[in-house]
Design a protein around this motif. Structure first.
Motif, PDB file in Angstrom:
ATOM      1  N   ILE A  97       0.828  -1.124  -0.028  1.00 32.42           N
ATOM      2  CA  ILE A  97       0.103   0.015  -0.038  1.00 32.42           C
ATOM      3  C   ILE A  97       0.972   1.271  -0.022  1.00 32.42           C
ATOM      4  O   ILE A  97       0.580   2.173  -0.695  1.00 32.42           O
ATOM      5  N   THR A  98       1.913   1.140   0.827  1.00 33.78           N
ATOM      6  CA  THR A  98       2.676   2.405   0.735  1.00 33.78           C
ATOM      7  C   THR A  98       3.609   2.759  -0.490  1.00 33.78           C
ATOM      8  O   THR A  98       3.726   3.899  -0.625  1.00 33.78           O
ATOM      9  N   ILE A  99       4.135   1.697  -1.017  1.00 33.70           N
ATOM     10  CA  ILE A  99       4.902   2.195  -2.158  1.00 33.70           C
ATOM     11  C   ILE A  99       3.936   3.145  -3.122  1.00 33.70           C
ATOM     12  O   ILE A  99       4.483   3.951  -3.721  1.00 33.70           O
ATOM     13  N   PRO A 100       2.889   2.266  -3.905  1.00 33.05           N
ATOM     14  CA  PRO A 100       2.188   3.299  -4.466  1.00 33.05           C
ATOM     15  C   PRO A 100       1.703   4.740  -3.921  1.00 33.05           C
ATOM     16  O   PRO A 100       1.860   5.698  -4.820  1.00 33.05           O
ATOM     17  N   VAL A 101       1.346   4.617  -2.860  1.00 32.69           N
ATOM     18  CA  VAL A 101       0.882   5.928  -2.223  1.00 32.69           C
ATOM     19  C   VAL A 101       2.047   6.737  -2.366  1.00 32.69           C
ATOM     20  O   VAL A 101       1.980   7.955  -2.625  1.00 32.69           O
ATOM     21  N   PHE A 102       3.211   6.379  -1.811  1.00 27.18           N
ATOM     22  CA  PHE A 102       4.552   7.258  -1.839  1.00 27.18           C
ATOM     23  C   PHE A 102       4.754   7.578  -3.157  1.00 27.18           C
ATOM     24  O   PHE A 102       4.967   9.127  -3.352  1.00 27.18           O
ATOM     25  N   PHE A 103       4.763   6.641  -4.143  1.00 25.83           N
ATOM     26  CA  PHE A 103       4.982   7.111  -5.398  1.00 25.83           C
ATOM     27  C   PHE A 103       4.162   8.240  -5.884  1.00 25.83           C
ATOM     28  O   PHE A 103       4.796   9.334  -6.721  1.00 25.83           O
ATOM     29  N   TYR A 104       2.817   7.873  -6.087  1.00 25.75           N
ATOM     30  CA  TYR A 104       1.931   8.733  -6.763  1.00 25.75           C
ATOM     31  C   TYR A 104       1.977   9.964  -6.025  1.00 25.75           C
ATOM     32  O   TYR A 104       1.539  11.036  -6.742  1.00 25.75           O
ATOM     33  N   GLY A 108       3.393  13.277  -7.979  1.00 25.46           N
ATOM     34  CA  GLY A 108       2.042  14.368  -8.391  1.00 25.46           C
ATOM     35  C   GLY A 108       2.697  15.711  -7.893  1.00 25.46           C
ATOM     36  O   GLY A 108       2.072  16.660  -8.697  1.00 25.46           O
ATOM     37  N   ILE A 109       3.499  15.738  -6.814  1.00 25.89           N
ATOM     38  CA  ILE A 109       4.201  16.984  -6.659  1.00 25.89           C
ATOM     39  C   ILE A 109       5.201  17.504  -7.327  1.00 25.89           C
ATOM     40  O   ILE A 109       5.219  18.526  -7.845  1.00 25.89           O
ATOM     41  N   GLY A 111       5.884  16.145 -10.453  1.00 25.68           N
ATOM     42  CA  GLY A 111       5.690  16.294 -11.865  1.00 25.68           C
ATOM     43  C   GLY A 111       6.031  14.971 -12.658  1.00 25.68           C
ATOM     44  O   GLY A 111       5.702  14.743 -13.768  1.00 25.68           O
ATOM     45  N   ASN A 112       6.998  14.237 -12.168  1.00 24.17           N
ATOM     46  CA  ASN A 112       7.451  12.941 -12.765  1.00 24.17           C
ATOM     47  C   ASN A 112       8.358  12.397 -11.813  1.00 24.17           C
ATOM     48  O   ASN A 112       8.759  12.654 -10.736  1.00 24.17           O
ATOM     49  N   ASN A 113       8.625  11.137 -12.126  1.00 25.75           N
ATOM     50  CA  ASN A 113       9.406  10.131 -11.193  1.00 25.75           C
ATOM     51  C   ASN A 113      10.893  10.589 -11.302  1.00 25.75           C
ATOM     52  O   ASN A 113      11.548  10.796 -12.357  1.00 25.75           O
ATOM     53  N   ILE A 114      11.606  10.495 -10.220  1.00 28.49           N
ATOM     54  CA  ILE A 114      13.193  10.354 -10.166  1.00 28.49           C
ATOM     55  C   ILE A 114      13.721   8.981  -9.831  1.00 28.49           C
ATOM     56  O   ILE A 114      13.217   8.644  -8.620  1.00 28.49           O
ATOM     57  N   ALA A 115      14.296   8.330 -10.563  1.00 25.72           N
ATOM     58  CA  ALA A 115      14.788   7.125 -10.429  1.00 25.72           C
ATOM     59  C   ALA A 115      15.515   6.852  -8.887  1.00 25.72           C
ATOM     60  O   ALA A 115      15.185   5.738  -8.359  1.00 25.72           O
ATOM     61  N   ILE A 116      16.262   7.583  -8.519  1.00 27.51           N
ATOM     62  CA  ILE A 116      17.055   7.472  -7.134  1.00 27.51           C
ATOM     63  C   ILE A 116      16.183   7.839  -6.016  1.00 27.51           C
ATOM     64  O   ILE A 116      16.211   6.821  -5.138  1.00 27.51           O
ATOM     65  N   ILE A 117      15.172   8.519  -6.243  1.00 25.73           N
ATOM     66  CA  ILE A 117      13.835   8.483  -5.248  1.00 25.73           C
ATOM     67  C   ILE A 117      13.062   7.117  -5.192  1.00 25.73           C
ATOM     68  O   ILE A 117      12.784   6.651  -4.049  1.00 25.73           O
ATOM     69  N   ASP A 118      12.898   6.626  -6.220  1.00 23.90           N
ATOM     70  CA  ASP A 118      12.096   5.396  -6.490  1.00 23.90           C
ATOM     71  C   ASP A 118      12.890   4.281  -5.917  1.00 23.90           C
ATOM     72  O   ASP A 118      12.550   3.643  -5.180  1.00 23.90           O
ATOM     73  N   ILE A 119      14.214   4.198  -6.124  1.00 23.09           N
ATOM     74  CA  ILE A 119      15.047   3.065  -5.298  1.00 23.09           C
ATOM     75  C   ILE A 119      15.106   3.423  -3.935  1.00 23.09           C
ATOM     76  O   ILE A 119      14.901   2.295  -2.997  1.00 23.09           O
TER      77      ILE A 119
END
Length: 186
Positions: A97-104, A108-109, A111-119
């Motif tokens: 639950i937390t992974i997608p909530v954090f990701f989106y 959303g804030i 504007g796009n994903n950043i690979a290092i933040i994802d990892i």
């Protein structure tokens, strides 16, 4: 305050296994990220490795090693099965639950994903799942009552993991942002 549920020796052993599980989990997630491609896109490996760059596939590569390690703990740590199972399933759902909530939220804030933040967030949320399960195992006196619910939720997780890889719904969670496709590459 001293914990009355488990002796200190058992708590220390469990803590060592949780830390080792976290390390295993992170290493396995790194391998599972590329395994499908390395295998020549073998269908069998698709069930437990990432087949694309969707959020769902990243959930898989973090959650499956977590489940595998939970089975290792069943055989290696002297914790009653129901207590361990319920705690691990709760930690699993914290993760998925937390992974997608954090990701989106962050994309959303920003504007796009950043690979290092994802990892980093994947590793941090995995650590949170292990921490939650450890705390429940060692502190929650009520946890065994939820075994039937945990068994049901684990079955749901297993079905979702297999089904959503082979036939994902056309939702953003399952969309590969690089190709625009869903599920297995065509």
């Amino acid at each position: 305050m001293q914990n009355e549920i488990f002796p200190q020796k058992t708590q220390r052993l469990l803590l060592r296994f949780e830390i080792a599980g976290f390390v295993f989990n992170c290493a396995a997630a790194a391998v599972l990220h590329f395994l499908f491609e390395w295998s020549g896109e073998e269908l069998f490996t698709a069930l437990f490795s990432a087949v694309n760059e969707s959020v769902w596939e990243h959930l898989k590569i973090f959650s499956i090693p977590y489940v595998v390690w939970a089975f290792v703990e069943v055989f290696c740590v002297g914790v009653p099965f129901k207590r361990l199972a319920v705690s691990k399933v709760f930690g699993l759902y914290v993760m998925i639950i937390t992974i997608p909530v954090f990701f989106y939220t962050y994309t959303g804030i920003v504007g796009n994903n950043i690979a290092i933040i994802d990892i980093i967030s994947g590793f941090a949320i995995t650590a949170l799942a292990y921490l939650v399960s450890y705390r429940l195992i060692t502190r929650a006196t009520f946890i065994d009552r939820y075994f039937a619910l945990a068994a049901f939720l684990f079955a749901v997780y297993c079905v979702m993991t297999a089904f959503f890889t082979l036939a994902p719904p056309q939702l953003g969670l399952f969309k590969d942002p690089q190709t625009g496709g869903y599920g297995l590459p065509v």
